[in-house]
Design a protein around this motif. Structure first.
Motif, PDB file in Angstrom:
ATOM      1  N   ALA A 130      49.953  99.747  70.242  1.00 31.87           N
ATOM      2  CA  ALA A 130      51.408  99.875  70.217  1.00 31.87           C
ATOM      3  C   ALA A 130      52.021  99.565  71.568  1.00 31.87           C
ATOM      4  O   ALA A 130      53.173  99.135  71.647  1.00 31.87           O
ATOM      5  N   ILE A 131      51.271  99.756  72.626  1.00 26.17           N
ATOM      6  CA  ILE A 131      51.797  99.460  73.963  1.00 26.17           C
ATOM      7  C   ILE A 131      51.135  98.216  74.559  1.00 26.17           C
ATOM      8  O   ILE A 131      51.288  97.922  75.744  1.00 26.17           O
ATOM      9  N   GLY A 132      50.354  97.508  73.724  1.00 27.16           N
ATOM     10  CA  GLY A 132      49.752  96.260  74.173  1.00 27.16           C
ATOM     11  C   GLY A 132      48.524  96.415  75.034  1.00 27.16           C
ATOM     12  O   GLY A 132      48.128  95.472  75.723  1.00 27.16           O
ATOM     13  N   ALA A 133      47.890  97.582  75.024  1.00 26.43           N
ATOM     14  CA  ALA A 133      46.701  97.798  75.849  1.00 26.43           C
ATOM     15  C   ALA A 133      45.459  97.765  74.984  1.00 26.43           C
ATOM     16  O   ALA A 133      45.409  98.387  73.928  1.00 26.43           O
ATOM     17  N   ASP A 134      44.462  97.021  75.419  1.00 22.56           N
ATOM     18  CA  ASP A 134      43.184  96.971  74.722  1.00 22.56           C
ATOM     19  C   ASP A 134      42.102  97.311  75.748  1.00 22.56           C
ATOM     20  O   ASP A 134      41.633  96.439  76.481  1.00 22.56           O
ATOM     21  N   ILE A 239      50.116 100.725  81.363  1.00 28.23           N
ATOM     22  CA  ILE A 239      51.490 101.093  81.024  1.00 28.23           C
ATOM     23  C   ILE A 239      52.398 100.954  82.237  1.00 28.23           C
ATOM     24  O   ILE A 239      53.533 100.469  82.140  1.00 28.23           O
ATOM     25  N   ALA A 240      51.882 101.345  83.412  1.00 22.62           N
ATOM     26  CA  ALA A 240      52.696 101.290  84.627  1.00 22.62           C
ATOM     27  C   ALA A 240      53.075  99.859  84.991  1.00 22.62           C
ATOM     28  O   ALA A 240      54.115  99.633  85.630  1.00 22.62           O
ATOM     29  N   ASN A 241      52.255  98.886  84.577  1.00 21.47           N
ATOM     30  CA  ASN A 241      52.515  97.487  84.926  1.00 21.47           C
ATOM     31  C   ASN A 241      53.374  96.754  83.897  1.00 21.47           C
ATOM     32  O   ASN A 241      53.667  95.576  84.077  1.00 21.47           O
ATOM     33  N   ILE A 242      53.741  97.429  82.805  1.00 21.30           N
ATOM     34  CA  ILE A 242      54.622  96.792  81.815  1.00 21.30           C
ATOM     35  C   ILE A 242      56.034  96.693  82.405  1.00 21.30           C
ATOM     36  O   ILE A 242      56.595  97.697  82.864  1.00 21.30           O
ATOM     37  N   PRO A 243      56.627  95.523  82.455  1.00 20.39           N
ATOM     38  CA  PRO A 243      57.966  95.371  83.035  1.00 20.39           C
ATOM     39  C   PRO A 243      58.992  96.262  82.337  1.00 20.39           C
ATOM     40  O   PRO A 243      58.866  96.538  81.132  1.00 20.39           O
ATOM     41  N   PRO A 244      59.998  96.718  83.055  1.00 16.90           N
ATOM     42  CA  PRO A 244      61.042  97.557  82.437  1.00 16.90           C
ATOM     43  C   PRO A 244      61.669  96.849  81.234  1.00 16.90           C
ATOM     44  O   PRO A 244      61.919  95.656  81.252  1.00 16.90           O
ATOM     45  N   GLY A 245      61.896  97.582  80.197  1.00 15.02           N
ATOM     46  CA  GLY A 245      62.504  97.036  78.996  1.00 15.02           C
ATOM     47  C   GLY A 245      61.522  96.497  77.984  1.00 15.02           C
ATOM     48  O   GLY A 245      61.891  96.255  76.837  1.00 15.02           O
ATOM     49  N   GLN A 246      60.256  96.271  78.401  1.00 16.86           N
ATOM     50  CA  GLN A 246      59.263  95.741  77.479  1.00 16.86           C
ATOM     51  C   GLN A 246      58.370  96.830  76.875  1.00 16.86           C
ATOM     52  O   GLN A 246      57.595  96.551  75.959  1.00 16.86           O
ATOM     53  N   LEU A 247      58.463  98.049  77.385  1.00 17.01           N
ATOM     54  CA  LEU A 247      57.693  99.158  76.813  1.00 17.01           C
ATOM     55  C   LEU A 247      58.330  99.566  75.492  1.00 17.01           C
ATOM     56  O   LEU A 247      59.547  99.755  75.413  1.00 17.01           O
TER      57      LEU A 247
END
Length: 440
Positions: A130-134, A239-247
């Motif tokens: 859901a947050i794009g992390a694998d 998660i910390a590296n996801i640009p603002p607005g893309q989470l």
């Protein structure tokens, strides 16, 4: 019944497979037997353990899949040198690897990462995908210690030996947590650079050579290791590296939790790892011509042992708010002290050959127990043989079979409660040992 007639059989009580699979991270058993040998003496040994530890997902796990063998085989050496420098004074150097862990999960279970791993069971819609992390990989751990003890002994009479000394110990290792069992810690890595610490030991021994009686009690202190552990939490870093607005939009509780975890994950600081204090009680006596009975009782203070790496601990204080642990939790901890007993009989068969049999029991260090070592104690039986080509030399070997205690495995966030994520039953291990000795 003179001591010299029993020399070969007495050495059989020190076969190197003792303590090869014990509670928590106990390995060598920290034997002192070499220091009590008469005259000048040297020995070197190697022990190998081949365990099988399998289980099934259970408890809080949503599935009940099989968990294949997660316990890796390992070996550890030992060596000792004892010098009788004067009639009443002796000095010894003992080397062993007293504590350690080695395990690796594989297959398809809650200890191997998958794209749809839950971050928190209380938030079923929040998964790694859901947050794009694998977060790829599997849970594994390897911890190694080395211990070098310098011992001075004073023998006021033939019967007594009062001894003490210093111990230098090193520790190193790494831990990787993967899979839905660890929720937000899926992707956690900790690397412990080798570091050393000092401790001490003291004891007293009593003997009556005419009947081959020896008894000793030895105390070993805790040893502190102040280390900087290189830590990372892959999922939180992602998660910390996801640009603002893309989470993706998250529930307020989830957003606050993840924000707090990101802030805590940036913390830096030292961690203190304290290896436990212990007491060994050893006893042997002649029971008939060329035959001795022997026993060892060991206590290790695992109940007061815990590892909380600095960054892991800071994040746990945030995560703990969601799992009923407001003060955070440890990576590893144990709920009970370890007690172990080994007893047996050794007999001289010929001038060059001797053999022994033994039975052992270990209490474990509590149940449920950490997922990084999911067994609770054991029973074992052992056989040993010794060949002495000359009166000054010997080579000894032994094998032990272990019935490992059933255990429920829990994560650090569950420790101290009754929740668990897997169960391990009907497991076993084989241990082999070889030792050479020389009197001079």
């Amino acid at each position: 019944m003179k001591l010299k007639k029993l020399t070969t059989a007495i050495l059989l009580s020190t076969l190197p497979t003792a303590g090869a699979f014990a509670a928590a991270m106990d390995r060598s058993g920290q034997s002192m037997s070499a220091f009590f040998q008469p005259g000048n003496y040297f020995e070197a040994g190697l022990s190998v353990l081949d365990p099988t530890v399998e289980g099934v997902e259970a408890g809080k796990s949503a599935t009940q899949r099989h968990i294949g063998d997660m316990a890796d085989s390992y070996y550890f050496p030992s060596a000792a040198l004892k010098l009788q420098v004067a009639d009443q004074f002796s000095v010894g150097i003992l080397y062993d690897q007293p504590f350690g862990a080695k395990a690796e999960y594989s297959g398809n279970n809650v200890f191997v990462s998958a794209p749809n791993d839950l971050i928190l069971s209380s938030l079923p819609g929040l998964t790694t995908s859901a947050i794009g992390a694998d977060i790829q990989g599997n849970t594994n751990v390897e911890v190694d210690t080395q211990n070098l003890s310098l011992i001075l002994g004073y023998q006021p009479t033939e019967n007594w030996n009062i001894y003490g000394g210093a111990a230098y110990q090193t520790v190193k290792g790494h831990v990787s947590l993967r899979g839905s069992a660890y929720s937000l810690y899926n992707g956690y890595d900790a690397n412990i650079k080798e570091t050393g610490g000092m401790g001490w030991l003291a004891g007293v021994a009593f003997q009556i050579p005419e009947i081959a009686l020896k008894a000793s009690v030895t105390y070993r202190s805790e040893i502190d290791h102040d280390v900087t552990i290189r830590e990372s939490i892959g999922l939180v870093d992602h998660i910390a590296n996801i640009p603002p607005g893309q989470l993706p939009a998250l529930p307020p509780a989830a957003g606050a939790l993840i924000g707090g975890a990101i802030a805590a994950n940036a913390a830096e600081g030292k961690t203190t790892i304290t290896t436990p204090q212990s007491v060994n009680l050893d006893f042997q006596t002649g029971i008939m011509a060329d035959t001795v009975a022997f026993a060892n009782v060991r206590w290790v203070n695992w109940k007061d042992f815990a590892i909380r790496p600095y960054k892991f601990g800071k994040v746990s204080e945030v995560v703990g708010q969601a799992v009923g642990r407001p003060n955070g939790f440890n990576l590893v901890e144990y709920s009970e002290d370890q007690w172990s007993v080994t007893a047996g009989v050794g007999r001289k068969l010929t001038e060059k050959w001797a053999g022994n049999v033994s039975v052992g029991w270990d209490s474990g260090a509590g149940n449920p127990v950490t997922t990084l070592g999911p067994t609770e104690g054991f029973w074992n039986v052992g056989l040993g043989a010794q060949y002495s080509p000359t009166p000054q030399t010997f080579i000894a070997g032994g094998v032990k079979y272990f019935w490992l205690g059933d255990a429920k495995a829990q994560t650090g966030a569950q420790a101290g409660g009754s929740d668990y994520v897997a169960e391990f039953k009907d497991n076993h291990a084989l241990a082999y040992g070889l030792k050479i000795g020389y009197r001079f």
